[in-house]
Design a protein around this motif. Structure first.
Motif, mmCIF file in Angstrom:
data_model
loop_
_atom_site.group_PDB
_atom_site.id
_atom_site.type_symbol
_atom_site.label_atom_id
_atom_site.label_comp_id
_atom_site.label_asym_id
_atom_site.label_seq_id
_atom_site.Cartn_x
_atom_site.Cartn_y
_atom_site.Cartn_z
ATOM 1 N N UNK A 379 69.490 -6.690 33.238
ATOM 2 C CA UNK A 379 68.440 -5.681 33.056
ATOM 3 C C UNK A 379 67.607 -6.058 31.835
ATOM 4 N N UNK A 380 66.832 -7.131 31.982
ATOM 5 C CA UNK A 380 66.111 -7.716 30.865
ATOM 6 C C UNK A 380 65.125 -6.746 30.227
ATOM 7 N N UNK A 381 64.342 -6.049 31.027
ATOM 8 C CA UNK A 381 63.325 -5.157 30.456
ATOM 9 C C UNK A 381 63.967 -4.005 29.683
ATOM 10 N N UNK A 382 65.057 -3.473 30.213
ATOM 11 C CA UNK A 382 65.758 -2.405 29.491
ATOM 12 C C UNK A 382 66.359 -2.940 28.191
ATOM 13 N N UNK A 383 66.837 -4.174 28.224
ATOM 14 C CA UNK A 383 67.376 -4.780 27.010
ATOM 15 C C UNK A 383 66.280 -4.938 25.959
ATOM 16 N N UNK A 384 65.098 -5.336 26.390
ATOM 17 C CA UNK A 384 63.969 -5.447 25.459
ATOM 18 C C UNK A 384 63.678 -4.108 24.793
ATOM 19 N N UNK A 385 63.697 -3.048 25.579
ATOM 20 C CA UNK A 385 63.396 -1.717 25.035
ATOM 21 C C UNK A 385 64.379 -1.350 23.925
ATOM 22 N N UNK A 386 65.655 -1.601 24.166
ATOM 23 C CA UNK A 386 66.666 -1.286 23.154
ATOM 24 C C UNK A 386 66.486 -2.157 21.915
ATOM 25 N N UNK A 387 66.293 -3.450 22.111
ATOM 26 C CA UNK A 387 66.117 -4.356 20.981
ATOM 27 C C UNK A 387 64.897 -3.978 20.149
ATOM 28 N N UNK A 388 63.829 -3.630 20.820
ATOM 29 C CA UNK A 388 62.587 -3.330 20.113
ATOM 30 C C UNK A 388 62.668 -2.058 19.277
ATOM 31 N N UNK A 389 63.565 -1.155 19.634
ATOM 32 C CA UNK A 389 63.775 0.031 18.790
ATOM 33 C C UNK A 389 64.199 -0.376 17.385
ATOM 34 N N UNK A 390 65.082 -1.355 17.303
ATOM 35 C CA UNK A 390 65.588 -1.809 16.011
ATOM 36 C C UNK A 390 64.524 -2.621 15.277
ATOM 37 N N UNK A 391 63.785 -3.425 16.008
ATOM 38 C CA UNK A 391 62.734 -4.242 15.391
ATOM 39 C C UNK A 391 61.584 -3.378 14.867
ATOM 40 N N UNK A 392 61.220 -2.356 15.608
ATOM 41 C CA UNK A 392 60.095 -1.515 15.208
ATOM 42 C C UNK A 392 60.341 -0.867 13.855
ATOM 43 N N UNK A 393 61.586 -0.495 13.599
ATOM 44 C CA UNK A 393 61.895 0.190 12.351
ATOM 45 C C UNK A 393 61.528 -0.655 11.131
ATOM 46 N N UNK A 394 61.636 -1.985 11.265
ATOM 47 C CA UNK A 394 61.342 -2.861 10.118
ATOM 48 C C UNK A 394 60.011 -3.586 10.319
ATOM 49 N N UNK A 395 59.126 -2.973 11.107
ATOM 50 C CA UNK A 395 57.735 -3.412 11.247
ATOM 51 C C UNK A 395 57.601 -4.796 11.882
ATOM 52 N N UNK A 396 58.526 -5.131 12.779
ATOM 53 C CA UNK A 396 58.431 -6.390 13.506
ATOM 54 C C UNK A 396 57.859 -6.142 14.904
ATOM 55 N N UNK A 397 57.122 -7.116 15.412
ATOM 56 C CA UNK A 397 56.544 -7.011 16.749
ATOM 57 C C UNK A 397 57.650 -7.031 17.795
ATOM 58 N N UNK A 398 57.308 -6.588 18.997
ATOM 59 C CA UNK A 398 58.261 -6.621 20.101
ATOM 60 C C UNK A 398 58.730 -8.050 20.358
ATOM 61 N N UNK A 399 59.948 -8.176 20.844
ATOM 62 C CA UNK A 399 60.511 -9.488 21.124
ATOM 63 C C UNK A 399 59.681 -10.234 22.167
ATOM 64 N N UNK A 400 59.615 -11.540 22.036
ATOM 65 C CA UNK A 400 58.921 -12.371 23.026
ATOM 66 C C UNK A 400 59.901 -12.996 24.016
ATOM 67 N N UNK A 401 61.187 -12.659 23.904
ATOM 68 C CA UNK A 401 62.182 -13.208 24.829
ATOM 69 C C UNK A 401 61.845 -12.808 26.259
ATOM 70 N N UNK A 402 61.923 -13.776 27.183
ATOM 71 C CA UNK A 402 61.511 -13.495 28.566
ATOM 72 C C UNK A 402 62.509 -14.009 29.596
ATOM 73 N N UNK A 403 63.726 -14.299 29.165
ATOM 74 C CA UNK A 403 64.777 -14.722 30.085
ATOM 75 C C UNK A 403 66.108 -14.244 29.522
ATOM 76 N N UNK A 404 67.133 -14.258 30.363
ATOM 77 C CA UNK A 404 68.445 -13.830 29.877
ATOM 78 C C UNK A 404 68.891 -14.684 28.702
ATOM 79 N N UNK A 405 68.686 -16.003 28.801
ATOM 80 C CA UNK A 405 69.146 -16.901 27.742
ATOM 81 C C UNK A 405 68.368 -16.683 26.450
#
Length: 484
Positions: A379-405
């Protein structure tokens, strides 16, 4: 009485005034409601042991790519060099301290059900048993992460019979199964979501949130991991009626004035004096520690570079403080007085009596575990959403990861930046199966010789050797493979 429970009793004065259960005779111990509470205090008191203040960092942060050893302790340098022998005395210190904590939990679980004092209500008795079961599970989690399979001791040892005192190792999976059994027992109508409106109680005591957090971590870390269960228990924490939430400002987690916050699930309640954390004195620079001896844990070039590569100034400046040091450092400055980084998530030494705390669990860790589980479940897109919650707090852009690896790599890196100095890194490297690769690829230069230091890890070194003194004592205990 341990700092983790200060103010944590149903009636605060009952904990403050309790005599240690060890001062009672065997004939009259464990008869009253106060005895039950005092015995539970003794279990929580284990968080004051050296392992939980300091060596949990040695065997995760210094052992990994995050920090170098410092100071003058040869056995800690051996950890940094990944050259740990069974006779390293820190192994026995940790082994014995953790098993001592387990033994105290075993006493509570055996003795409290027999107490008939009407002042000990059925509801409170159930809570006490749930707390003790959670604590036993937490201590076994430490053992199994460090050593793999270990002996399972589930009752008080009241005999010198070798059949009782000389147990063989259970398998790694069997230890994890016991952890899960204890946590399910704790959750079964025993642990509450909260103990009321006082955060200094709710963040000091075992709750459903803490039990679900440990279940999520255990199901992720065990060799037969189940990411559906990781997701289930991570979601139980995230949706808890305790209303955990990320602090809007990351620096508040570690500034010393925002403990027992909404992100905290469980933390040690150091209050100073006899209830103090001496760990910061081991790490902080002269300007904050008031001394001039070399500190015992120094951030690595690789960790500093990881923050810089991500342009993560918020977490870097909360984690690392550079200062000119009155000693030479083989990785940062071979000349006295050069600029050296210091571990900085603890910020006040206070003469070995700091009130700075370690989080046992906090929400960002669980959110990143959820991201990991979602990614592994496809569930890559859902994983991005969770990861980006943590990144947003410290003013980082959304992850650019686009594959499971690539997402797997991004999550591991995010956990490193988010959880440095919190005793997580070695576990993460092992769980992701990249320990040998990451450590072998390190390019850390010893400035004294201008040569690259070898941090290669052999397969058997993913776990520690069992202390030789315990092997000598217990003929049924077999040393972990690869160690002589």
């Amino acid at each position: 009485m341990t700092g983790i429970l200060l103010g944590g009793a149903p009636a605060c004065e009952s904990f403050v005034d309790l005599d240690p259960i060890s001062d009672l005779t065997a004939d009259n111990a464990y008869k009253s409601a106060n005895d039950a509470e005092a015995a539970l205090v003794g279990v929580y008191e284990s968080f004051q042991a050296e392992y939980y203040i300091w060596d949990n960092l040695v065997f995760s942060e210094i052992l990994s790519d995050n920090y170098y050893a410092g100071g003058d302790n040869a056995e800690i340098f051996a950890v940094d060099n990944i050259n740990i022998t069974p006779t390293n005395s820190r192994l026995w210190n940790n082994w014995s301290q953790i098993y001592n904590a387990i033994s105290k939990a075993n006493v509570v679980l055996q003795k409290v059900p027999l107490i008939t004092d009407p002042k000990l209500t059925d509801a409170r008795k159930a809570q006490i048993l749930g707390e003790a079961a959670f604590l036993r599970a937490y201590h076994y989690y430490q053992l199994v992460k460090l050593w793999g399979g270990v002996p399972l001791v589930l009752e008080p040892v009241n005999s010198l019979d070798p059949a009782t005192t000389q147990k063989p190792k259970a398998t790694e999976v069997e230890v994890y199964n016991q952890i899960v059994t204890d946590l399910m027992f704790a959750l079964d109508n025993r642990l509450p979501d909260t103990y009321g409106g006082d955060a200094s109680v709710n963040k000091a005591r075992a709750t459903k949130g803490a039990a679900n957090a440990l279940l999520a971590k255990a199901w992720a870390q065990r060799p037969d991991r189940d990411y559906n269960k990781v997701l289930q228990y991570a979601d139980a924490v995230i949706s808890s009626p305790a209303s955990y939430s990320l602090l809007p400002t990351f620096t508040h987690l570690f500034d010393g004035t925002h403990y027992n916050n909404a992100e905290s699930i469980l933390e040690v309640q150091f209050t100073g004096g006899t209830e103090a954390n001496w760990g910061p004195q081991m790490l902080l620079p002269p300007s904050l520690s008031g001394d001039t001896w070399r500190k015992f844990m120094t951030p690595s070039h690789d960790l500093v570079n990881a923050y810089d590569a991500e342009k993560d100034n918020v977490r870097k400046n909360t984690t690392i403080l550079f200062e000119n040091a009155p000693w030479a450092d083989e990785f940062w400055s071979v000349s006295t007085g050069g600029s050296v980084p210091f571990a900085y998530r603890w910020k006040s030494a206070n003469g070995w009596a700091s009130t700075n705390r370690q989080y046992i669990f906090r929400l960002a860790d669980i959110i990143l575990l959820k991201a990991e589980a979602l990614n592994e479940l496809g569930r890559l897109e859902d994983a991005k959403t969770a990861l980006n919650l943590v990144r947003k707090r410290v003013n980082l852009a959304n992850t650019t990861a686009n594959s499971k690896e690539s997402m797997r790599t991004a999550i591991l890196n995010e956990r490193r930046l988010e959880l440095a100095q919190e005793g997580q890194r070695w576990d993460d490297l092992r769980r992701f199966g990249v320990t040998a690769q990451v450590m072998g690829n390190l390019n850390e230069i010893d400035l004294r010789t201008n040569t690259r230091k070898d941090y290669s890890v052999k397969a058997h070194e993913l776990f520690l050797p069992i202390p030789q003194s315990e092997i000598n004592r217990n003929p049924n205990l077999v040393q972990n493979p690869g160690y002589n």
